[in-house]
Design an enzyme around this catalytic site. Structure first.
Site, PDB file in Angstrom:
ATOM      1  N   GLN A  30      76.961   8.104 114.147  1.00 33.59           N
ATOM      2  CA  GLN A  30      78.257   8.231 113.469  1.00 33.59           C
ATOM      3  C   GLN A  30      78.965   6.893 113.280  1.00 33.59           C
ATOM      4  O   GLN A  30      80.027   6.842 112.677  1.00 33.59           O
ATOM      5  CB  GLN A  30      79.156   9.208 114.221  1.00 33.59           C
ATOM      6  N   ASN A  31      78.387   5.811 113.798  1.00 31.14           N
ATOM      7  CA  ASN A  31      78.984   4.500 113.581  1.00 31.14           C
ATOM      8  C   ASN A  31      78.805   4.143 112.105  1.00 31.14           C
ATOM      9  O   ASN A  31      77.713   4.274 111.554  1.00 31.14           O
ATOM     10  CB  ASN A  31      78.343   3.446 114.483  1.00 31.14           C
ATOM     11  N   ARG A  32      79.846   3.660 111.468  1.00 31.80           N
ATOM     12  CA  ARG A  32      79.823   3.388 110.030  1.00 31.80           C
ATOM     13  C   ARG A  32      79.433   1.947 109.695  1.00 31.80           C
ATOM     14  O   ARG A  32      79.520   1.535 108.543  1.00 31.80           O
ATOM     15  CB  ARG A  32      81.199   3.705 109.429  1.00 31.80           C
TER      16      ARG A  32
END
Length: 154
Positions: A30-32
């Site tokens: 989920q890290n962008r």
């Protein structure tokens, strides 16, 4: 990961649990980060495998490193970092003759890194964290701010 021809250095604080377990930068799904930096350079990094992501960054003149060399931390939040030993950022920057800008991925990275590079001729850029834990800013605003990195790569 820092090649001598890097023009932009992106600094995180300290890899989270998912990244440490995978031995890869920004491994949390989920890290962008890969989306944001990919948008800044016009490449779909998120669709590439890890080695191709790194190779693309290197080819575009981007290096990655962290402001914290070692620390104690329970979990992945920057607020939980204790007994931090700072990475020698000025020493690293001195080995990168083409370096134009240093970008800090999040407040903790900037709080640690800015003082070490104060007085340098480098452009210092504070970016909103790519972490899923920082949800206070809409993604579109993060994308706009991260896009500034492209200004230093031409």
């Amino acid at each position: 990961m820092a090649a001598p021809d890097a023009r932009v250095l992106i600094l995180g604080s300290l890899p989270g649990e998912a990244s440490l377990a995978a031995q890869r930068y920004y491994a949390h799904p989920q890290n962008r980060f890969w989306h944001l930096v990919g948008g800044a350079i016009g490449a779909d990094l998120a669709s590439l495998d890890y080695d191709a992501r790194l190779a693309t960054l290197k080819a575009r003149g981007i290096a990655l490193w962290d402001t914290v060399a070692s620390a104690r931390r329970s979990g992945s939040l920057d607020a939980a970092i204790r007994e931090a030993e700072h990475a020698p950022l000025a020493d690293l920057a001195a080995t990168l003759p083409h370096l134009r800008a240093v970008a800090f991925n999040g407040r903790k990275s900037a709080a640690i890194g800015r003082p070490q590079l104060a007085g340098s001729t480098l452009q210092l850029i504070d970016l909103p964290s790519s972490s899923p834990a920082y949800a206070a800013m809409p993604l579109a605003e993060k994308e706009r701010l991260w896009a500034r990195l492209g200004d230093f790569l031409g």
